[in-house]
Design a protein around this motif. Sequence first.
Motif, PDB file in Angstrom:
ATOM      1  N   VAL A   7       0.834  -1.202   0.000  1.00 18.48           N
ATOM      2  CA  VAL A   7       0.000   0.000   0.000  1.00 18.48           C
ATOM      3  C   VAL A   7       0.870   1.254   0.000  1.00 18.48           C
ATOM      4  O   VAL A   7       0.571   2.235  -0.691  1.00 18.48           O
ATOM      5  CB  VAL A   7      -0.969  -0.018   1.201  1.00 18.48           C
ATOM      6  N   ALA A   8       1.968   1.219   0.748  1.00 18.79           N
ATOM      7  CA  ALA A   8       2.894   2.360   0.764  1.00 18.79           C
ATOM      8  C   ALA A   8       3.478   2.594  -0.619  1.00 18.79           C
ATOM      9  O   ALA A   8       3.579   3.741  -1.073  1.00 18.79           O
ATOM     10  CB  ALA A   8       4.003   2.128   1.788  1.00 18.79           C
ATOM     11  N   PHE A   9       3.866   1.518  -1.305  1.00 14.82           N
ATOM     12  CA  PHE A   9       4.376   1.680  -2.671  1.00 14.82           C
ATOM     13  C   PHE A   9       3.310   2.241  -3.605  1.00 14.82           C
ATOM     14  O   PHE A   9       3.614   3.023  -4.510  1.00 14.82           O
ATOM     15  CB  PHE A   9       4.912   0.355  -3.209  1.00 14.82           C
ATOM     16  N   MET A  10       2.057   1.859  -3.384  1.00 12.54           N
ATOM     17  CA  MET A  10       0.981   2.402  -4.214  1.00 12.54           C
ATOM     18  C   MET A  10       0.836   3.909  -3.984  1.00 12.54           C
ATOM     19  O   MET A  10       0.712   4.678  -4.939  1.00 12.54           O
ATOM     20  CB  MET A  10      -0.332   1.691  -3.897  1.00 12.54           C
ATOM     21  N   PHE A  11       0.887   4.330  -2.716  1.00 13.25           N
ATOM     22  CA  PHE A  11       0.791   5.757  -2.427  1.00 13.25           C
ATOM     23  C   PHE A  11       2.010   6.515  -2.944  1.00 13.25           C
ATOM     24  O   PHE A  11       1.889   7.659  -3.385  1.00 13.25           O
ATOM     25  CB  PHE A  11       0.634   5.991  -0.929  1.00 13.25           C
ATOM     26  N   ILE A  12       3.171   5.902  -2.895  1.00 12.34           N
ATOM     27  CA  ILE A  12       4.372   6.545  -3.432  1.00 12.34           C
ATOM     28  C   ILE A  12       4.243   6.721  -4.938  1.00 12.34           C
ATOM     29  O   ILE A  12       4.597   7.759  -5.490  1.00 12.34           O
ATOM     30  CB  ILE A  12       5.633   5.744  -3.056  1.00 12.34           C
ATOM     31  N   ALA A  13       3.715   5.711  -5.612  1.00 15.67           N
ATOM     32  CA  ALA A  13       3.526   5.807  -7.065  1.00 15.67           C
ATOM     33  C   ALA A  13       2.501   6.892  -7.416  1.00 15.67           C
ATOM     34  O   ALA A  13       2.623   7.542  -8.456  1.00 15.67           O
ATOM     35  CB  ALA A  13       3.083   4.466  -7.622  1.00 15.67           C
ATOM     36  N   ARG A  14       1.512   7.098  -6.554  1.00 15.83           N
ATOM     37  CA  ARG A  14       0.505   8.128  -6.786  1.00 15.83           C
ATOM     38  C   ARG A  14       0.963   9.502  -6.319  1.00 15.83           C
ATOM     39  O   ARG A  14       0.228  10.481  -6.494  1.00 15.83           O
ATOM     40  CB  ARG A  14      -0.791   7.766  -6.073  1.00 15.83           C
ATOM     41  N   ARG A  15       2.156   9.574  -5.719  1.00 15.46           N
ATOM     42  CA  ARG A  15       2.739  10.814  -5.189  1.00 15.46           C
ATOM     43  C   ARG A  15       1.870  11.413  -4.087  1.00 15.46           C
ATOM     44  O   ARG A  15       1.699  12.623  -3.992  1.00 15.46           O
ATOM     45  CB  ARG A  15       2.978  11.847  -6.289  1.00 15.46           C
ATOM     46  N   ASP A  16       1.337  10.550  -3.226  1.00 15.63           N
ATOM     47  CA  ASP A  16       0.536  10.960  -2.077  1.00 15.63           C
ATOM     48  C   ASP A  16       1.399  10.840  -0.829  1.00 15.63           C
ATOM     49  O   ASP A  16       1.557   9.756  -0.273  1.00 15.63           O
ATOM     50  CB  ASP A  16      -0.709  10.078  -1.979  1.00 15.63           C
TER      51      ASP A  16
END
Length: 167
Positions: free
Chosen positions: A67-76
């Motif tokens: 989930v952290a990688f997903m947020f990092i990819a979304r720049r959140d």
Amino acid sequence: MANVEPGGSSFFGRAPWLLLMLSAGLAAYFGLSSLLLPFFGAPDLYTGIERWVVPAAGALQLAAAAVAFMFIARRDLRGATLAVAACWMLGCLGTLPAVIRSGFDVNAETRLTLAYFLALPVIAVSAAALAWRNRHPILAAFIVTAPTLAGLLFTIAFAIMIALHGF
């Protein structure tokens, strides 16, 4: 530092992203190793309920790292900081059986586990509180990645000492 944009071009705007990626990668590694250790690495290390607490915490830590990688990819930045804080809290849950088994005995073998068990929740909760309110997102990202930065600096210092003096 509060006036810096989270996606800005300054050093303080870009550094948290790299540290968050490193922290999420380390949390994924720790989660995967906790998930697989009782089954493949040391099957007799954990007995009873410990045999299931450690892999369950590892699986949840691995999911939180994803989930952290997903947020990092979304720049959140806020979401990534909260997800990495959740990773560290789940990592502490994985060390709970070792702390219960040894108690608060501070011999040489359990000092690191005890420090990890006591310091990481404080770091994770303080960073999550800052990120949740979204007042200082960069400061929250730096706080939650402090254990990763400390480990990275320790590794660099150790490598320099080995290069200078040898084993």
